[in-house]
Motif scaffolding. Structure first.
Motif, PDB file in Angstrom:
ATOM      1  N   PRO A   1       3.196 -11.227   0.679  1.00 38.53           N
ATOM      2  CA  PRO A   1       3.428 -12.349  -0.241  1.00 38.53           C
ATOM      3  C   PRO A   1       4.922 -12.695  -0.333  1.00 38.53           C
ATOM      4  N   VAL A   2       5.187 -13.923  -0.673  1.00 37.53           N
ATOM      5  CA  VAL A   2       6.579 -14.399  -0.726  1.00 37.53           C
ATOM      6  C   VAL A   2       7.416 -13.541  -1.675  1.00 37.53           C
ATOM      7  N   GLU A   3       6.812 -13.183  -2.798  1.00 39.40           N
ATOM      8  CA  GLU A   3       7.583 -12.424  -3.796  1.00 39.40           C
ATOM      9  C   GLU A   3       7.908 -11.005  -3.329  1.00 39.40           C
ATOM     10  N   ALA A   4       7.219 -10.540  -2.286  1.00 36.84           N
ATOM     11  CA  ALA A   4       7.553  -9.220  -1.730  1.00 36.84           C
ATOM     12  C   ALA A   4       8.768  -9.301  -0.816  1.00 36.84           C
ATOM     13  N   ILE A   5       9.092 -10.516  -0.381  1.00 41.94           N
ATOM     14  CA  ILE A   5      10.213 -10.701   0.556  1.00 41.94           C
ATOM     15  C   ILE A   5      11.434 -11.292  -0.146  1.00 41.94           C
ATOM     16  N   PHE A   6      11.211 -12.235  -1.035  1.00 44.61           N
ATOM     17  CA  PHE A   6      12.327 -12.905  -1.724  1.00 44.61           C
ATOM     18  C   PHE A   6      12.257 -12.643  -3.226  1.00 44.61           C
ATOM     19  N   SER A   7      13.410 -12.538  -3.811  1.00 46.34           N
ATOM     20  CA  SER A   7      13.463 -12.363  -5.262  1.00 46.34           C
ATOM     21  C   SER A   7      14.819 -12.841  -5.770  1.00 46.34           C
ATOM     22  N   THR A   8      14.809 -13.284  -7.000  1.00 44.09           N
ATOM     23  CA  THR A   8      16.093 -13.633  -7.623  1.00 44.09           C
ATOM     24  C   THR A   8      16.731 -12.401  -8.261  1.00 44.09           C
ATOM     25  N   GLU A   9      15.943 -11.330  -8.365  1.00 49.61           N
ATOM     26  CA  GLU A   9      16.443 -10.047  -8.873  1.00 49.61           C
ATOM     27  C   GLU A   9      16.628  -9.101  -7.698  1.00 49.61           C
ATOM     28  N   PRO A  10      17.526  -8.126  -7.818  1.00 49.42           N
ATOM     29  CA  PRO A  10      17.667  -7.141  -6.732  1.00 49.42           C
ATOM     30  C   PRO A  10      16.342  -6.436  -6.464  1.00 49.42           C
ATOM     31  N   LEU A  11      16.018  -6.287  -5.183  1.00 48.02           N
ATOM     32  CA  LEU A  11      14.729  -5.702  -4.799  1.00 48.02           C
ATOM     33  C   LEU A  11      14.863  -4.186  -4.673  1.00 48.02           C
ATOM     34  N   ARG A  12      13.838  -3.479  -5.141  1.00 50.33           N
ATOM     35  CA  ARG A  12      13.822  -2.023  -4.959  1.00 50.33           C
ATOM     36  C   ARG A  12      13.453  -1.715  -3.522  1.00 50.33           C
ATOM     37  N   PRO A  13      13.805  -0.514  -3.032  1.00 48.54           N
ATOM     38  CA  PRO A  13      13.391  -0.158  -1.672  1.00 48.54           C
ATOM     39  C   PRO A  13      11.867  -0.212  -1.564  1.00 48.54           C
ATOM     40  N   LEU A  14      11.368  -0.685  -0.415  1.00 47.88           N
ATOM     41  CA  LEU A  14       9.927  -0.865  -0.229  1.00 47.88           C
ATOM     42  C   LEU A  14       9.182   0.452  -0.448  1.00 47.88           C
ATOM     43  N   SER A  15       9.731   1.545   0.129  1.00 44.65           N
ATOM     44  CA  SER A  15       9.036   2.841   0.039  1.00 44.65           C
ATOM     45  C   SER A  15       8.865   3.245  -1.425  1.00 44.65           C
ATOM     46  N   GLU A  16       9.944   3.069  -2.154  1.00 47.29           N
ATOM     47  CA  GLU A  16       9.898   3.441  -3.572  1.00 47.29           C
ATOM     48  C   GLU A  16       8.878   2.588  -4.315  1.00 47.29           C
ATOM     49  N   GLN A  17       8.868   1.315  -3.992  1.00 50.87           N
ATOM     50  CA  GLN A  17       7.949   0.402  -4.677  1.00 50.87           C
ATOM     51  C   GLN A  17       6.497   0.729  -4.326  1.00 50.87           C
ATOM     52  N   ILE A  18       6.232   0.955  -3.021  1.00 46.72           N
ATOM     53  CA  ILE A  18       4.865   1.221  -2.572  1.00 46.72           C
ATOM     54  C   ILE A  18       4.377   2.557  -3.139  1.00 46.72           C
ATOM     55  N   TYR A  19       5.176   3.592  -2.992  1.00 45.91           N
ATOM     56  CA  TYR A  19       4.726   4.896  -3.458  1.00 45.91           C
ATOM     57  C   TYR A  19       4.688   4.955  -4.978  1.00 45.91           C
ATOM     58  N   GLY A  20       5.537   4.211  -5.604  1.00 48.81           N
ATOM     59  CA  GLY A  20       5.495   4.133  -7.059  1.00 48.81           C
ATOM     60  C   GLY A  20       4.200   3.515  -7.529  1.00 48.81           C
ATOM     61  N   VAL A  21       3.796   2.425  -6.880  1.00 52.25           N
ATOM     62  CA  VAL A  21       2.548   1.730  -7.220  1.00 52.25           C
ATOM     63  C   VAL A  21       1.374   2.642  -6.916  1.00 52.25           C
ATOM     64  N   LYS A  22       1.437   3.365  -5.736  1.00 49.08           N
ATOM     65  CA  LYS A  22       0.333   4.228  -5.344  1.00 49.08           C
ATOM     66  C   LYS A  22       0.167   5.366  -6.366  1.00 49.08           C
ATOM     67  N   ALA A  23       1.302   5.935  -6.766  1.00 48.95           N
ATOM     68  CA  ALA A  23       1.229   7.022  -7.742  1.00 48.95           C
ATOM     69  C   ALA A  23       0.590   6.534  -9.033  1.00 48.95           C
ATOM     70  N   ASN A  24       0.970   5.348  -9.440  1.00 50.89           N
ATOM     71  CA  ASN A  24       0.386   4.779 -10.653  1.00 50.89           C
ATOM     72  C   ASN A  24      -1.097   4.510 -10.477  1.00 50.89           C
ATOM     73  N   HIS A  25      -1.487   4.082  -9.238  1.00 49.54           N
ATOM     74  CA  HIS A  25      -2.881   3.762  -8.972  1.00 49.54           C
ATOM     75  C   HIS A  25      -3.726   5.050  -8.983  1.00 49.54           C
ATOM     76  N   ASP A  26      -3.174   6.144  -8.361  1.00 48.23           N
ATOM     77  CA  ASP A  26      -3.903   7.405  -8.300  1.00 48.23           C
ATOM     78  C   ASP A  26      -4.033   8.044  -9.677  1.00 48.23           C
ATOM     79  N   ASN A  27      -3.009   7.856 -10.442  1.00 48.53           N
ATOM     80  CA  ASN A  27      -3.011   8.478 -11.761  1.00 48.53           C
ATOM     81  C   ASN A  27      -2.633   7.443 -12.806  1.00 48.53           C
ATOM     82  N   PRO A  28      -3.633   6.607 -13.192  1.00 51.73           N
ATOM     83  CA  PRO A  28      -3.316   5.489 -14.085  1.00 51.73           C
ATOM     84  C   PRO A  28      -2.762   5.943 -15.430  1.00 51.73           C
ATOM     85  N   GLU A  29      -3.110   7.141 -15.831  1.00 55.20           N
ATOM     86  CA  GLU A  29      -2.610   7.596 -17.140  1.00 55.20           C
ATOM     87  C   GLU A  29      -1.094   7.735 -17.154  1.00 55.20           C
TER      88      GLU A  29
END
Lengths: 195, 100
Positions: free
Chosen positions: B69-97
């Motif tokens: 998606p466009v927002e994954a490539i461009f942002s008006t805010e500084p972007l976090r590293p992809l790995s951190e973002q992906i694994y952060g989301v995955k960790a949250n998904h695996d353990n929603p609590e």
């Protein structure tokens, strides 16, 4: 904008801005010398017209060979973004064995400007328009003051200056947008197809 | 939060982007990307450095090329590293609590 110049069959890298700036300084120095020579000889009306013609031709050749903008030769891509049509027959200059034109078949993508280049082109034309306006208005004011208010300039001198202004304006009109583009573009990465 | 953000050059456009990272990750040269998008290869450099803000059309072309998606490539805010973002989301998904 191209990163290298096709100069009589030799490809010269112009990726560095310093090289492009040096080229622009050289071109305008030559044009300035021609304009001054034309003005200095204004007593001979035939010389004025001849040297004036040389100034215009020099500006046209500078565009064709180095600056570009109006044809496929030179560094700047054609401003009209249409490239050049196929040549039915070679142009007369090619018959002189001068590689002034680079005949192409169809409209090559390398001659088309993308959206960033179109934006730069428009910006360069805006600045050229401003500079050209100033280059005409300021000498005109000086001339008006000199002739009518201060009485400093005689008619002959005023005519010389007016001729020089006209020639310089014509040369700027032909070359300035390209020169601004080449002057302001930062160092470019070398063309991957180069070598 | 600021410490986790990548230090990206925002350039003249005021846009942060991940084009350089994505291109390196997928082994795509500037010339290949430029050919796919129909732009000059120099323009890719300007985009990566943030010196040029692409049109909406070009932004969507870039997003289609990378399949993101466009927002994954461009942002008006500084972007976090992809790995951190992906694994952060995955960790949250695996353990929603954990995410709450």
């Amino acid at each position: 904008m191209n990163a290298e110049l096709d100069f009589f069959g030799r490809r010269v890298s112009m990726a560095q801005r310093s090289r492009r700036r040096a080229m622009i300084v050289l071109i305008y120095s030559i044009l300035a010398v021609l304009v001054i020579a034309a003005c200095a000889n204004s007593r001979l009306s035939s010389m004025v017209s001849n040297l004036g013609t040389y100034v215009i031709w020099a500006a046209i050749f500078a565009c064709r060979l180095f600056l570009g903008g109006n044809a496929t030769g030179g560094l700047v891509k054609p401003f009209n973004s249409k490239g050049q049509k196929d040549w039915e027959a070679p142009p007369s200059l090619l018959s002189l064995k001068l590689r002034v034109y680079q005949p192409i078949s169809g409209l090559g993508a390398e001659y088309l400007n993308d959206e960033r280049e179109l934006q730069q082109r428009d910006r360069a034309h805006y600045w050229a328009y401003q500079i050209l306006g100033v280059s005409i208005v300021v000498p005109w004011i000086i001339l008006s003051l000199g002739r009518h208010k201060l009485g400093l300039l005689g008619h002959a001198v005023a005519n010389q200056i007016a001729s020089g202004m006209l020639l310089a304006s014509l040369a700027l009109f032909l070359t300035l947008p390209q020169a601004i583009l080449l002057w302001t573009e930062p160092d470019m990465e070398p063309d991957p197809d180069f070598n | 939060m600021q410490g986790n953000q990548t230090t990206q050059a925002v350039g003249e456009s005021g846009l942060f982007n991940r084009i350089g990272v994505l291109r390196a990750e997928r082994g795509v040269s500037r010339q290949e990307l430029a050919d796919a998008l129909g732009v000059n290869y120099q323009t890719i450099g300007f985009l990566e450095r943030g010196d040029y803000g692409p049109s909406l059309k070009l932004a969507f072309q870039i997003s289609a090329f990378f399949g993101l998606p466009v927002e994954a490539i461009f942002s008006t805010e500084p972007l976090r590293p992809l790995s951190e973002q992906i694994y952060g989301v995955k960790a949250n998904h695996d353990n929603p609590e954990q995410s709450q």
